[in-house]
Design an enzyme around this catalytic site. Structure first.
Site, PDB file in Angstrom:
ATOM      1  N   ALA A  67       0.870  -1.174   0.000  1.00  0.00           N
ATOM      2  CA  ALA A  67       0.000   0.000   0.000  1.00  0.00           C
ATOM      3  C   ALA A  67       0.910   1.228   0.000  1.00  0.00           C
ATOM      4  CB  ALA A  67      -0.896  -0.014   1.225  1.00  0.00           C
ATOM      5  N   GLY A 110       0.719  -5.051   0.913  1.00  0.00           N
ATOM      6  CA  GLY A 110      -0.420  -5.100  -0.009  1.00  0.00           C
ATOM      7  C   GLY A 110      -0.062  -5.723  -1.347  1.00  0.00           C
ATOM      8  N   GLU A 113      -0.412  -9.318  -0.763  1.00  0.00           N
ATOM      9  CA  GLU A 113      -1.843  -9.601  -0.606  1.00  0.00           C
ATOM     10  C   GLU A 113      -2.560  -9.591  -1.954  1.00  0.00           C
ATOM     11  OE1 GLU A 113      -2.020  -6.449   2.406  1.00  0.00           O
ATOM     12  OE2 GLU A 113      -3.028  -7.910   3.690  1.00  0.00           O
ATOM     13  N   GLU A 133       4.252  -5.248   7.414  1.00  0.00           N
ATOM     14  CA  GLU A 133       3.436  -4.236   8.095  1.00  0.00           C
ATOM     15  C   GLU A 133       3.835  -4.031   9.553  1.00  0.00           C
ATOM     16  OE1 GLU A 133       2.212  -6.565   6.067  1.00  0.00           O
ATOM     17  OE2 GLU A 133       0.782  -5.643   4.697  1.00  0.00           O
TER      18      GLU A 133
HETATM   19  N1  CAA Z   1       4.647   3.281  -0.365  1.00  0.00           N
HETATM   20  C1  CAA Z   1       5.085   4.448  -0.856  1.00  0.00           C
HETATM   21  N2  CAA Z   1       6.268   4.596  -1.476  1.00  0.00           N
HETATM   22  C2  CAA Z   1       7.040   3.508  -1.608  1.00  0.00           C
HETATM   23  C3  CAA Z   1       6.656   2.257  -1.104  1.00  0.00           C
HETATM   24  C4  CAA Z   1       5.390   2.160  -0.472  1.00  0.00           C
HETATM   25  N3  CAA Z   1       4.920   1.007  -0.001  1.00  0.00           N
HETATM   26  N4  CAA Z   1       7.637   1.362  -1.371  1.00  0.00           N
HETATM   27  C5  CAA Z   1       8.603   2.039  -2.011  1.00  0.00           C
HETATM   28  N5  CAA Z   1       8.251   3.329  -2.159  1.00  0.00           N
HETATM   29  C6  CAA Z   1       9.023   4.402  -2.787  1.00  0.00           C
HETATM   30  C7  CAA Z   1      10.172   4.827  -1.907  1.00  0.00           C
HETATM   31  O1  CAA Z   1       9.724   5.726  -0.914  1.00  0.00           O
HETATM   32  C8  CAA Z   1      11.098   5.464  -2.908  1.00  0.00           C
HETATM   33  O2  CAA Z   1      10.603   6.745  -3.207  1.00  0.00           O
HETATM   34  P1  CAA Z   1      11.601   8.005  -3.273  1.00  0.00           P
HETATM   35  O3  CAA Z   1      12.507   7.680  -4.441  1.00  0.00           O
HETATM   36  O4  CAA Z   1      10.703   9.151  -3.515  1.00  0.00           O
HETATM   37  O5  CAA Z   1      12.332   8.029  -1.990  1.00  0.00           O
HETATM   38  C9  CAA Z   1      10.906   4.585  -4.154  1.00  0.00           C
HETATM   39  O6  CAA Z   1       9.646   3.913  -3.969  1.00  0.00           O
HETATM   40  C10 CAA Z   1      11.976   3.540  -4.315  1.00  0.00           C
HETATM   41  O7  CAA Z   1      12.068   2.793  -3.122  1.00  0.00           O
HETATM   42  P2  CAA Z   1      13.436   2.562  -2.320  1.00  0.00           P
HETATM   43  O8  CAA Z   1      14.376   3.678  -2.553  1.00  0.00           O
HETATM   44  O9  CAA Z   1      13.090   2.255  -0.908  1.00  0.00           O
HETATM   45  O10 CAA Z   1      13.977   1.244  -3.069  1.00  0.00           O
HETATM   46  P3  CAA Z   1      14.905   0.106  -2.465  1.00  0.00           P
HETATM   47  O11 CAA Z   1      15.244  -0.770  -3.612  1.00  0.00           O
HETATM   48  O12 CAA Z   1      15.995   0.687  -1.645  1.00  0.00           O
HETATM   49  O13 CAA Z   1      13.953  -0.716  -1.436  1.00  0.00           O
HETATM   50  C11 CAA Z   1      11.943  -1.860  -0.744  1.00  0.00           C
HETATM   51  C12 CAA Z   1      12.878  -1.442  -1.917  1.00  0.00           C
HETATM   52  C13 CAA Z   1      12.654  -2.847   0.173  1.00  0.00           C
HETATM   53  C14 CAA Z   1      10.729  -2.528  -1.366  1.00  0.00           C
HETATM   54  C15 CAA Z   1      11.533  -0.607   0.062  1.00  0.00           C
HETATM   55  O14 CAA Z   1      11.074   0.391  -0.842  1.00  0.00           O
HETATM   56  C16 CAA Z   1      10.457  -0.843   1.066  1.00  0.00           C
HETATM   57  O15 CAA Z   1      10.711  -1.385   2.135  1.00  0.00           O
HETATM   58  N6  CAA Z   1       9.184  -0.441   0.773  1.00  0.00           N
HETATM   59  C17 CAA Z   1       8.083  -0.533   1.682  1.00  0.00           C
HETATM   60  C18 CAA Z   1       7.570  -1.963   1.775  1.00  0.00           C
HETATM   61  C19 CAA Z   1       6.437  -2.037   2.769  1.00  0.00           C
HETATM   62  O16 CAA Z   1       6.596  -1.784   3.954  1.00  0.00           O
HETATM   63  N7  CAA Z   1       5.236  -2.413   2.301  1.00  0.00           N
HETATM   64  C20 CAA Z   1       4.070  -2.585   3.129  1.00  0.00           C
HETATM   65  C21 CAA Z   1       3.230  -1.353   3.082  1.00  0.00           C
HETATM   66  S1  CAA Z   1       1.904  -1.427   4.247  1.00  0.00           S
HETATM   67  C22 CAA Z   1       0.664  -2.249   3.496  1.00  0.00           C
HETATM   68  O17 CAA Z   1       0.812  -2.749   2.413  1.00  0.00           O
HETATM   69  C23 CAA Z   1      -0.647  -2.340   4.245  1.00  0.00           C
HETATM   70  C24 CAA Z   1      -1.568  -3.390   3.782  1.00  0.00           C
HETATM   71  O18 CAA Z   1      -1.558  -4.477   4.272  1.00  0.00           O
HETATM   72  C25 CAA Z   1      -2.564  -3.126   2.739  1.00  0.00           C
END
Ligand code: CAA
Length: 260
Positions: A67, A110, A113, A133
């Site tokens: 998400a 998400g 999911e 999460e």
């Molecule tokens: N939401 C918003 N932006 C996101 C994102 C997310 N879930 N995942 C990545 N991005 C964005 C980053 O903020 C970054 O943006 P900027 O360039 O503006 O800083 C861009 O995408 C590239 O990401 P990274 O620089 O972090 O890339 P990376 O290769 O170093 O890392 C990653 C990749 C490990 C996937 C890391 O981006 C990450 O941990 N993302 C979040 C994953 C996460 O926690 N997902 C769960 C969300 S909660 C949810 O989904 C609730 C539910 O159950 C419905």
């Protein structure tokens, strides 16, 4: 022709609709506008008589990184509950045509999911699943705790949801969450298209019935499920496709489905 901002749609094979999540700057984070586009593309394929199956994929780097955390960050309880935040995510589960997910790269939160809502899950070599999460002070909100537990059992699901540790496509396949791992990202998408094309080559009514009865296995007891299956099985004898399919077999011919 692409009417969307965050996804791409195409019909790369006969009877097959493809949806590619395309928000590269955010690793396909599933914002509300993206999910609305996904739902709209899915409804269009669902409504199209040309389409028999759908492939859902992302990029080589990310199927979807979850998400949109930036969108959720300041959300309050009254907003989340009042507007039923994330409810529109389950619209995909109301699509009756089979959906094959081709997962390359991150499928987190998400994203994991969403992949689990597909009917068939294929992985590329670098598929990276997880429910992180817990690291954000929340829990899975789009069915992860339920679908993962049913697919891989309690201990593994608990481990994944409670630690936020990721798992690979090979593990997903070994545990029965995914059905195949391919050697390259391209092969994964092609494999999904092949499977979707095979499905789209069968009679639409039988395909719809097959998806419906397999899904019923998640909702009922074995006894009720078997009865449900038998009722739908009987019902298919009211279709022309059943006569067409069996007559073609008896005459050693290829069936020409009417979808009636
Ligand atoms: N939401 C918003 N932006 C996101 C994102 C997310 N879930 N995942 C990545 N991005 C964005 C980053 O903020 C970054 O943006 P900027 O360039 O503006 O800083 C861009 O995408 C590239 O990401 P990274 O620089 O972090 O890339 P990376 O290769 O170093 O890392 C990653 C990749 C490990 C996937 C890391 O981006 C990450 O941990 N993302 C979040 C994953 C996460 O926690 N997902 C769960 C969300 S909660 C949810 O989904 C609730 C539910 O159950 C419905």
């Amino acid at each position: 022709t692409n009417a969307y901002e965050f996804i791409l749609t195409s019909t790369p094979r006969p009877g097959v609709g493809q949806i590619t999540l395309n928000r590269p700057k955010a690793l396909n984070a599933l914002s509300t506008p993206l999910m609305k586009e996904l739902n709209s593309a899915l409804s269009a394929f669902e409504a199209s008589p040309e389409i028999g199956a759908v492939v859902l994929t992302g990029s080589e780097r990310a199927f979807a990184a979850g998400a949109d955390i930036k969108e959720m960050k300041d959300l309050t309880f009254p907003e989340a509950y009042g507007k039923d935040f994330i409810k529109l995510w389950s619209d995909i589960t109301n699509i009756s045509k089979p959906i094959v997910a081709a997962v390359n790269g991150h499928a987190l939160g998400g994203g994991c999911e969403l992949a689990m809502m597909a009917d068939i899950l294929y992985c590329g070599p670098k598929a990276n699943f997880g429910q992180p999460e817990i690291k954000l002070g929340i829990i899975p909100g789009a069915g992860g705790s339920q679908r993962l537990t049913r697919a891989v059992g309690k201990s593994k699901a608990m481990e994944i949801v409670l630690t936020g540790k990721n798992f690979s496509g090979a593990e997903a396949e070994q545990w029965g969450l995914a059905s195949k791992v391919f050697e390259t990202p391209e092969a994964c998408v092609e494999g999904a298209l092949d499977t979707a094309e095979t499905i789209a080559g069968y009679g639409r009514l039988a395909v719809k019935a097959a998806k419906e009865v397999v899904n019923q296995a998640y909702e009922t007891s074995l006894h009720e499920g078997v009865k449900y299956e038998r009722r739908i099985f009987h019902a298919l004898f009211a279709t022309q496709d059943q006569k067409i399919g069996m007559t073609a077999f008896a005459n050693k011919q290829k069936p020409e489905w009417k979808n009636e």
